[in-house]
Design an enzyme around this catalytic site. Structure first.
Site, PDB file in Angstrom:
ATOM      1  N   ASP A   9      72.929  30.807 121.501  1.00 13.99           N
ATOM      2  CA  ASP A   9      71.653  30.102 121.384  1.00 13.99           C
ATOM      3  C   ASP A   9      71.213  29.611 122.763  1.00 13.99           C
ATOM      4  O   ASP A   9      72.044  29.387 123.641  1.00 13.99           O
ATOM      5  CB  ASP A   9      71.836  28.915 120.422  1.00 13.99           C
ATOM      6  CG  ASP A   9      70.586  28.075 120.241  1.00 13.99           C
ATOM      7  OD1 ASP A   9      69.471  28.637 120.240  1.00 13.99           O
ATOM      8  OD2 ASP A   9      70.725  26.851 120.097  1.00 13.99           O
ATOM      9  N   ASP A  11      68.501  26.809 123.381  1.00 14.19           N
ATOM     10  CA  ASP A  11      68.218  25.374 123.453  1.00 14.19           C
ATOM     11  C   ASP A  11      69.408  24.534 123.018  1.00 14.19           C
ATOM     12  O   ASP A  11      69.958  24.721 121.937  1.00 14.19           O
ATOM     13  CB  ASP A  11      67.005  25.040 122.588  1.00 14.19           C
ATOM     14  CG  ASP A  11      65.761  25.791 123.056  1.00 14.19           C
ATOM     15  OD1 ASP A  11      65.579  25.923 124.274  1.00 14.19           O
ATOM     16  OD2 ASP A  11      64.987  26.242 122.190  1.00 14.19           O
ATOM     17  N   ASP A 135      73.915  25.129 118.302  1.00 18.54           N
ATOM     18  CA  ASP A 135      74.032  23.688 118.065  1.00 18.54           C
ATOM     19  C   ASP A 135      73.448  23.273 116.727  1.00 18.54           C
ATOM     20  O   ASP A 135      73.630  22.141 116.297  1.00 18.54           O
ATOM     21  CB  ASP A 135      73.339  22.895 119.179  1.00 18.54           C
ATOM     22  CG  ASP A 135      71.840  23.103 119.167  1.00 18.54           C
ATOM     23  OD1 ASP A 135      71.406  24.262 119.324  1.00 18.54           O
ATOM     24  OD2 ASP A 135      71.097  22.125 118.999  1.00 18.54           O
TER      25      ASP A 135
END
Length: 178
Positions: A9, A11, A135
């Site tokens: 990922d 961000d 996250d």
């Protein structure tokens, strides 16, 4: 032997979105929130009343994603893992205006990665990879490979997934698992 596929990922995993987001909010609203206090993805309830849901407008600003800081250690670790893994960056743009700045940020900070393997999708379950580091627990739920939760203030209560706290831990586990 074919390399295993690693999806990462963008961000809050390689790009420090939360620090910049909180910094801009604090500057505009004379507040003193700290990124560690952001205990939910939707955090407008932590903002001053005059801000409220306007907190999400920062994500529409053209320069927001292009100017994010790089998460500590990720460039070195991804460069090292690139020898053993086929790496894809998989990110969910908040809107179409985010795609170009996110892409340019990746090219600027990760020139050693194949830009043809930058994937922009809101449904990360479509990615056929051995591992996904993210996250956001929701992105891991329907992913079919090995799920790795990157530690963030908004996911501290999540217990369903294997957790890493930093990029040194990512290096250790992925070099052991290859």
């Amino acid at each position: 032997m074919a390399k295993k596929v690693l999806a990462v990922d963008q961000d809050n995993v390689i790009a420090d979105l939360l620090s910049e987001w909180v910094r801009r909010y604090n500057l505009d609203y004379s507040d003193d929130l700290h990124p560690d206090q952001i205990n939910a993805w939707n955090w407008h309830h932590l903002c001053k009343e005059e801000c409220g849901i306007k907190i999400y407008k920062y994500l529409d600003e053209p320069d927001f994603f292009y100017n994010l800081p790089v998460m500590e250690g990720c460039q070195e670790v991804l460069k090292e893992l690139n020898y053993n893994y086929d790496i894809y960056i998989v990110t969910a743009p908040f809107n179409l205006n985010n795609v170009v700045p996110k892409y340019k940020w990746l090219v600027k900070h990760f020139p050693f990665l194949d830009e043809n393997k930058f994937v922009f999708t809101r449904d990360k379950s479509i990615i056929a990879a051995n591992y996904l580091i993210d996250d956001k627990p929701k992105n891991l739920e329907n992913f079919k490979g090995n799920k790795i939760l990157y530690n963030a203030p908004h996911n501290l209560d999540e217990k369903r997934f294997f957790r890493v706290n930093n990029w040194n831990e990512v290096r250790e586990i992925l070099l052991d698992w290859k």
